[in-house]
Design a protein around this motif. Sequence first.
Motif, PDB file in Angstrom:
ATOM      1  N   LEU A 161      37.981  89.406 113.680  1.00  0.00           N
ATOM      2  CA  LEU A 161      38.604  90.496 114.432  1.00  0.00           C
ATOM      3  C   LEU A 161      37.620  91.033 115.474  1.00  0.00           C
ATOM      4  O   LEU A 161      37.643  92.201 115.828  1.00  0.00           O
ATOM      5  CB  LEU A 161      39.028  91.613 113.466  1.00  0.00           C
ATOM      6  N   SER A 162      36.729  90.188 115.967  1.00  0.00           N
ATOM      7  CA  SER A 162      35.698  90.644 116.898  1.00  0.00           C
ATOM      8  C   SER A 162      36.187  90.598 118.339  1.00  0.00           C
ATOM      9  O   SER A 162      37.073  89.825 118.694  1.00  0.00           O
ATOM     10  CB  SER A 162      34.434  89.785 116.748  1.00  0.00           C
ATOM     11  N   GLY A 163      35.595  91.451 119.181  1.00  0.00           N
ATOM     12  CA  GLY A 163      35.953  91.463 120.593  1.00  0.00           C
ATOM     13  C   GLY A 163      37.194  92.282 120.875  1.00  0.00           C
ATOM     14  O   GLY A 163      37.541  93.211 120.150  1.00  0.00           O
ATOM     15  N   SER A 164      37.896  91.916 121.940  1.00  0.00           N
ATOM     16  CA  SER A 164      39.073  92.668 122.380  1.00  0.00           C
ATOM     17  C   SER A 164      40.326  92.138 121.684  1.00  0.00           C
ATOM     18  O   SER A 164      41.065  91.314 122.226  1.00  0.00           O
ATOM     19  CB  SER A 164      39.234  92.567 123.903  1.00  0.00           C
ATOM     20  N   THR A 165      40.543  92.604 120.481  1.00  0.00           N
ATOM     21  CA  THR A 165      41.727  92.193 119.719  1.00  0.00           C
ATOM     22  C   THR A 165      42.117  93.275 118.730  1.00  0.00           C
ATOM     23  O   THR A 165      41.280  94.102 118.338  1.00  0.00           O
ATOM     24  CB  THR A 165      41.486  90.870 118.975  1.00  0.00           C
ATOM     25  N   GLU A 166      43.399  93.264 118.327  1.00  0.00           N
ATOM     26  CA  GLU A 166      43.917  94.241 117.381  1.00  0.00           C
ATOM     27  C   GLU A 166      44.366  93.606 116.073  1.00  0.00           C
ATOM     28  O   GLU A 166      44.792  94.310 115.165  1.00  0.00           O
ATOM     29  CB  GLU A 166      45.106  94.990 118.003  1.00  0.00           C
ATOM     30  N   PHE A 167      44.307  92.278 115.970  1.00  0.00           N
ATOM     31  CA  PHE A 167      44.750  91.611 114.748  1.00  0.00           C
ATOM     32  C   PHE A 167      43.857  90.395 114.488  1.00  0.00           C
ATOM     33  O   PHE A 167      43.285  89.826 115.420  1.00  0.00           O
ATOM     34  CB  PHE A 167      46.224  91.187 114.846  1.00  0.00           C
ATOM     35  N   PRO A 168      43.708  89.971 113.238  1.00  0.00           N
ATOM     36  CA  PRO A 168      42.807  88.852 112.927  1.00  0.00           C
ATOM     37  C   PRO A 168      43.379  87.526 113.410  1.00  0.00           C
ATOM     38  O   PRO A 168      44.482  87.140 113.011  1.00  0.00           O
ATOM     39  CB  PRO A 168      42.698  88.897 111.401  1.00  0.00           C
ATOM     40  N   HIS A 169      42.627  86.841 114.277  1.00  0.00           N
ATOM     41  CA  HIS A 169      43.096  85.565 114.801  1.00  0.00           C
ATOM     42  C   HIS A 169      41.943  84.805 115.434  1.00  0.00           C
ATOM     43  O   HIS A 169      40.858  85.354 115.659  1.00  0.00           O
ATOM     44  CB  HIS A 169      44.219  85.777 115.830  1.00  0.00           C
ATOM     45  N   VAL A 170      42.192  83.556 115.724  1.00  0.00           N
ATOM     46  CA  VAL A 170      41.300  82.777 116.581  1.00  0.00           C
ATOM     47  C   VAL A 170      42.074  82.449 117.846  1.00  0.00           C
ATOM     48  O   VAL A 170      43.212  81.993 117.791  1.00  0.00           O
ATOM     49  CB  VAL A 170      40.795  81.493 115.898  1.00  0.00           C
ATOM     50  N   GLU A 171      41.462  82.731 118.986  1.00  0.00           N
ATOM     51  CA  GLU A 171      42.048  82.318 120.254  1.00  0.00           C
ATOM     52  C   GLU A 171      41.472  80.945 120.602  1.00  0.00           C
ATOM     53  O   GLU A 171      40.274  80.804 120.816  1.00  0.00           O
ATOM     54  CB  GLU A 171      41.743  83.309 121.371  1.00  0.00           C
ATOM     55  N   PHE A 172      42.350  79.958 120.618  1.00  0.00           N
ATOM     56  CA  PHE A 172      41.956  78.577 120.916  1.00  0.00           C
ATOM     57  C   PHE A 172      42.281  78.294 122.375  1.00  0.00           C
ATOM     58  O   PHE A 172      43.442  78.356 122.783  1.00  0.00           O
ATOM     59  CB  PHE A 172      42.710  77.613 119.999  1.00  0.00           C
ATOM     60  N   THR A 173      41.238  78.002 123.161  1.00  0.00           N
ATOM     61  CA  THR A 173      41.390  77.799 124.593  1.00  0.00           C
ATOM     62  C   THR A 173      40.882  76.429 124.983  1.00  0.00           C
ATOM     63  O   THR A 173      39.779  76.028 124.583  1.00  0.00           O
ATOM     64  CB  THR A 173      40.616  78.875 125.380  1.00  0.00           C
ATOM     65  N   VAL A 174      41.682  75.704 125.758  1.00  0.00           N
ATOM     66  CA  VAL A 174      41.300  74.390 126.280  1.00  0.00           C
ATOM     67  C   VAL A 174      40.919  74.550 127.751  1.00  0.00           C
ATOM     68  O   VAL A 174      41.654  75.176 128.526  1.00  0.00           O
ATOM     69  CB  VAL A 174      42.454  73.378 126.140  1.00  0.00           C
ATOM     70  N   MET A 175      39.774  73.987 128.133  1.00  0.00           N
ATOM     71  CA  MET A 175      39.269  74.140 129.492  1.00  0.00           C
ATOM     72  C   MET A 175      38.879  72.795 130.080  1.00  0.00           C
ATOM     73  O   MET A 175      38.472  71.879 129.355  1.00  0.00           O
ATOM     74  CB  MET A 175      38.047  75.072 129.498  1.00  0.00           C
ATOM     75  N   LYS A 176      39.003  72.691 131.391  1.00  0.00           N
ATOM     76  CA  LYS A 176      38.540  71.511 132.134  1.00  0.00           C
ATOM     77  C   LYS A 176      37.417  71.986 133.049  1.00  0.00           C
ATOM     78  O   LYS A 176      37.596  72.909 133.853  1.00  0.00           O
ATOM     79  CB  LYS A 176      39.684  70.916 132.955  1.00  0.00           C
ATOM     80  N   ALA A 177      36.244  71.359 132.911  1.00  0.00           N
ATOM     81  CA  ALA A 177      35.059  71.805 133.636  1.00  0.00           C
ATOM     82  C   ALA A 177      34.638  70.799 134.698  1.00  0.00           C
ATOM     83  O   ALA A 177      34.958  69.600 134.626  1.00  0.00           O
ATOM     84  CB  ALA A 177      33.910  72.037 132.658  1.00  0.00           C
ATOM     85  N   GLN A 178      33.898  71.288 135.689  1.00  0.00           N
ATOM     86  CA  GLN A 178      33.316  70.443 136.721  1.00  0.00           C
ATOM     87  C   GLN A 178      32.056  69.775 136.177  1.00  0.00           C
ATOM     88  O   GLN A 178      31.647  70.022 135.047  1.00  0.00           O
ATOM     89  CB  GLN A 178      32.992  71.291 137.952  1.00  0.00           C
ATOM     90  N   GLY A 179      31.437  68.975 137.021  1.00  0.00           N
ATOM     91  CA  GLY A 179      30.228  68.272 136.596  1.00  0.00           C
ATOM     92  C   GLY A 179      29.091  69.188 136.220  1.00  0.00           C
ATOM     93  O   GLY A 179      28.263  68.854 135.358  1.00  0.00           O
ATOM     94  N   ASP A 180      29.032  70.396 136.837  1.00  0.00           N
ATOM     95  CA  ASP A 180      27.956  71.341 136.507  1.00  0.00           C
ATOM     96  C   ASP A 180      28.290  72.207 135.296  1.00  0.00           C
ATOM     97  O   ASP A 180      27.528  73.098 134.924  1.00  0.00           O
ATOM     98  CB  ASP A 180      27.658  72.231 137.713  1.00  0.00           C
ATOM     99  N   GLY A 181      29.459  71.937 134.679  1.00  0.00           N
ATOM    100  CA  GLY A 181      29.852  72.675 133.489  1.00  0.00           C
ATOM    101  C   GLY A 181      30.684  73.900 133.761  1.00  0.00           C
ATOM    102  O   GLY A 181      31.205  74.516 132.832  1.00  0.00           O
ATOM    103  N   ALA A 182      30.837  74.288 135.040  1.00  0.00           N
ATOM    104  CA  ALA A 182      31.643  75.463 135.371  1.00  0.00           C
ATOM    105  C   ALA A 182      33.127  75.163 135.155  1.00  0.00           C
ATOM    106  O   ALA A 182      33.620  74.099 135.561  1.00  0.00           O
ATOM    107  CB  ALA A 182      31.399  75.874 136.819  1.00  0.00           C
ATOM    108  N   VAL A 183      33.834  76.077 134.522  1.00  0.00           N
ATOM    109  CA  VAL A 183      35.258  75.879 134.235  1.00  0.00           C
ATOM    110  C   VAL A 183      36.063  75.940 135.532  1.00  0.00           C
ATOM    111  O   VAL A 183      35.945  76.892 136.311  1.00  0.00           O
ATOM    112  CB  VAL A 183      35.771  76.948 133.251  1.00  0.00           C
ATOM    113  N   GLU A 184      36.858  74.901 135.770  1.00  0.00           N
ATOM    114  CA  GLU A 184      37.702  74.885 136.964  1.00  0.00           C
ATOM    115  C   GLU A 184      39.167  75.152 136.635  1.00  0.00           C
ATOM    116  O   GLU A 184      39.941  75.534 137.515  1.00  0.00           O
ATOM    117  CB  GLU A 184      37.585  73.546 137.685  1.00  0.00           C
ATOM    118  N   ALA A 185      39.568  74.956 135.369  1.00  0.00           N
ATOM    119  CA  ALA A 185      40.964  75.182 135.001  1.00  0.00           C
ATOM    120  C   ALA A 185      41.084  75.426 133.505  1.00  0.00           C
ATOM    121  O   ALA A 185      40.346  74.839 132.701  1.00  0.00           O
ATOM    122  CB  ALA A 185      41.825  73.989 135.396  1.00  0.00           C
TER     123      ALA A 185
END
Length: 331
Positions: A161-185
């Motif tokens: 329940l850490s961070g900005s949340t009101e209920f116990p959960h895991v937020e699962f996020t899929v990301m596509k990164a550039q070659g330098d590791g920066a998230v592009e999408a």
Amino acid sequence: MMRSALIGLVLLVASAAASAQEQEPRFAWPAACTLGQDCFIQNYVDTAPGPRFANFRCDRLGYDGDNGIDIRLRDLAAMRQGVDILAAADGTVLRVRDGEPDISVKERGAEAVKDVKAGNAVIIDHGGGWQTRYAHMKQGSIRVKPGDTVKTGQPLGQIGLSGSTEFPHVEFTVMKAQGDGAVEAFIDPFTALPIGSGCETAGHPLWAADVPYIPTGLLIAGFAAGPADWETARRGDYAGIKGGRNAPLVLWAESFGVRGGDTQTVVITGPDGKPVHQDRTVLAESKNLWSVFSGRRAPPGGWKPGTYTGRYQLERNSVLVIDTERKVEIP
């Protein structure tokens, strides 16, 4: 010759698309719980462009701008028991954050979490620019460190329940990164498309197995000796409650994904099987999270001893979508 060249071009494009799909990861379910039984997806990725929301089913379950799926537990009691978060695919741990307390943002305040909205988290690199993030983890539960190699299904920590949340959960996020590791999408795992692509845009799931869409479901329900206090209910403190001969008898329930026009029914029956309370209501509007309690005061002379049964039902277009019973003993 032109026709042959056109056919060749079509085959080349089809081959390239198939090759791209082959290079995509396939994600296992990232939590040690069963969807629809002891955990639920309460919020989905926002597929709608602009300041409005629609998930991949063109439904309203989620909120504007959401870039991950929220896999929630029923209540804090389940969180305290401990539910593992699992690596969704093989990879290497990129970053880890721990140390944030498991306290609802309603209690801590938005200012306290403005720089740590994801709470305790793990980010994994799966190669080919693909990354996953596991957010809102339980404080002190993280079992990996940057540079660790992880396998599919390996425990990373626990749902919290850490961070900005009101209920116990895991937020699962899929990301596509550039070659330098920066998230592009940010990518919707149900469509393999970037957020904001539109809910009617064709896509394909990135899941390794079928993950069903559950638009509506029951989270928690039970009895209380008076109007339900929802923080008490969400902590699981009503579990095992005993009724009182002269106390009110109240059935409460919390659900997700209710819709305007749904009909909810609350019935409490006594030890003889006859109703002692009934309430039937047509819901006026749709709600992603819906809480209700209904009951009555004790009759003159008090309740008869025995087992009382509460039944909560939610009906949509003449079909029951929620039907649950709870019991309480009155000595």
